[in-house]
Design an enzyme around this catalytic site. Structure first.
Site, PDB file in Angstrom:
ATOM      1  CD  GLU A 164      -3.130  -1.118   2.020  1.00  0.00           C
ATOM      2  OE1 GLU A 164      -3.111  -0.279   2.933  1.00  0.00           O
ATOM      3  OE2 GLU A 164      -4.054  -1.932   1.864  1.00  0.00           O
TER       4      GLU A 164
ATOM      5  CE  LYS B  58     -10.792  -3.178   2.761  1.00  0.00           C
ATOM      6  NZ  LYS B  58     -10.097  -4.360   3.347  1.00  0.00           N
TER       7      LYS B  58
HETATM    8  P1  PGA Z   1      -6.666  -6.127   1.418  1.00  0.00           P
HETATM    9  O1  PGA Z   1      -6.507  -5.608   2.894  1.00  0.00           O
HETATM   10  O2  PGA Z   1      -5.288  -6.703   1.107  1.00  0.00           O
HETATM   11  O3  PGA Z   1      -7.679  -7.255   1.501  1.00  0.00           O
HETATM   12  O4  PGA Z   1      -7.080  -5.048   0.526  1.00  0.00           O
HETATM   13  C1  PGA Z   1      -6.646  -4.297   3.277  1.00  0.00           C
HETATM   14  C2  PGA Z   1      -7.215  -4.262   4.664  1.00  0.00           C
HETATM   15  O5  PGA Z   1      -7.186  -5.283   5.389  1.00  0.00           O
HETATM   16  O6  PGA Z   1      -7.740  -3.235   5.069  1.00  0.00           O
HETATM   17 ZN    ZN Z   2      -8.330  -4.227   7.119  1.00  0.00          ZN
END
Ligand code: PGA
Ligand code: ZN
Length: 401
Positions: free
Chosen positions: A202, A330
């Site tokens: 990230e 999300k």
């Molecule tokens: P992800 O994780 O890798 O599933 O996008 C991000 C998160 O746990 O917030």
């Molecule tokens: Zn998370």
């Protein structure tokens, strides 16, 4: 131009991690095209909507094409409901959560073009009319040190975030955040024997630390040293489902019960006064862990992500059991715009704070910033201010300043 759909296509693209994901294109009348790009997660909740591979997505798009070509839908809700009626599965295993969401967002963009409105206005008119009078400026959750499955280092905690409250403007807040992120890089380079630490998934720095608490201390002292403690604090995403095995947690080189892990967090919050939030502190099945930590931490944010997977039902269930006071939203965990907006509304009605979030595998699509504005959410979680993620920071400035 009218709302008739002339075609839908999916294409394979690659996300910020270099992993394959999809983009969906809807063609409206007159040949105008509307695109959406879908991110992908690496530490997913087990109850998330199904993610189709590109070959599966092609088959799904062919099915959807045969159903929607030549049709028009007055609203996103009606578009989503039509396709959900065709899917009929709990986890979108017939048409794929990523394909359905891609279609839903591309269709939203068609509507925004036809109605000559910004996408966030289309979303607000349709789903959040009652929020028109208030305009909340969400706090930025920016992941600046990466661990867990997002990085190759010894940190169990997946994300160490700067939590930046916008004061006068996002332009100013983001400039401060970028400066802080650069200074942190210089500090960590020094600590890393003069080598600039690589970046995790990230965009946060990735290197080994003495323990899971050290990055929290570093962020806190830098915030204080730079005179930013009025506007910046520190947040964590443990993503603890990834640490859970045989009902115990692997943490800091030890194997801990849920109760012992609770005590570790309690100490963290007692020691670091700028620590303000903790996401997925326990496994998605460990609701007692969540509830007891929430009780201990009072008004600090205890946030559900894999725990609640943007499901209105789970948010309701766990809110009733006092498990959390904030949730991650999300869109691709649930798979359509309509269901995402419903989850935001239900959370607001229950007094649960909402944080709209990216995924670790991102694209330059800025849909979530429009969602954040329309839904008056409390936070946006968008990673470090680098690479593809810059697009979301810029959209924050464009829509809010
Ligand atoms: P992800 O994780 O890798 O599933 O996008 C991000 C998160 O746990 O917030
Ligand atoms: Zn998370």
């Amino acid at each position: 131009m009218n709302k008739v759909i002339e075609n839908i296509e999916v294409r394979q693209i690659f996300d910020s991690r270099g992993e394959p994901t999809i983009e969906v294109e809807i063609m409206g009348s007159g040949g105008k095209k509307f695109l959406s790009q879908i991110p992908s997660g690496k530490s997913r909740g087990s109850r998330e909507a199904m993610v189709f591979s590109f070959s599966e997505a092609l088959i799904s798009a062919a099915t959807i094409r045969s159903l929607i070509i030549g049709r028009s839908f007055p609203s996103i809700r009606e578009f989503d409901e039509f396709l959900l009626g065709e899917d009929e599965t709990k986890n979108k295993s017939k048409l794929g959560g990523n394909v359905l969401l891609g279609a839903s967002i591309a269709f939203g963009r068609l509507l925004s073009h036809v109605e000559n409105k910004e996408l966030w206005e289309v979303l607000q008119d349709e789903f959040f009319g009652e929020y028109k009078k208030e305009s909340y400026r969400p706090t930025i959750f920016s992941n600046v040190i990466n661990g867990g499955v997002h990085a190759e280092n010894n940190l169990d905690i997946q994300e160490f975030m700067v939590v930046a409250r916008p004061k006068r403007s996002y332009t100013e807040t983001i400039a401060r955040l970028e400066k802080f992120y650069r200074h942190l890089g210089i500090f960590l380079k020094d600590k890393n024997k003069g080598k600039h630490p690589p970046l995790g998934d990230e965009g946060g720095y990735s290197m080994n630390f003495n323990d899971n608490f050290e990055p929290i201390q570093i962020l806190q002292s830098m915030i204080i040293d730079e005179g930013l403690s009025e506007v910046f604090s520190v947040g964590l995403d443990v993503a603890a489902s990834g640490l859970f095995e045989n009902h115990l947690y692997r943490f800091g080189g030890k194997t801990l019960s849920s109760e012992k892990l609770h005590d570790v967090y309690k100490k963290y919050f007692e020691t670091a006064e700028l620590l303000c939030s903790i996401e997925d502190p326990f496994d998605e099945s460990d609701k007692h862990g969540f509830a007891s930590l929430k009780k201990t931490l009072g008004n600090k944010w205890v946030v559900g992500d894999d725990f609640t997977v943007t499901s209105s039902e789970l948010i309701q269930e766990y809110a009733a059991e006092n498990c959390m006071n904030a949730v991650i939203i999300k869109p691709n965990q649930i798979g359509t715009i309509s269901e995402t907006c419903r989850a935001i509304k239900i959370a607001h009605d229950l007094g649960i704070k909402t944080i709209v979030s990216h995924r670790s595998g991102e694209t330059e699509d800025v849909f979530i910033i429009h969602l954040a504005k329309a839904g008056n959410v409390r936070g946006v979680k968008i990673g470090a201010p680098v690479k593809e993620r810059i697009a979301k920071f810029n959209e924050l400035i464009r829509l809010f300043d």
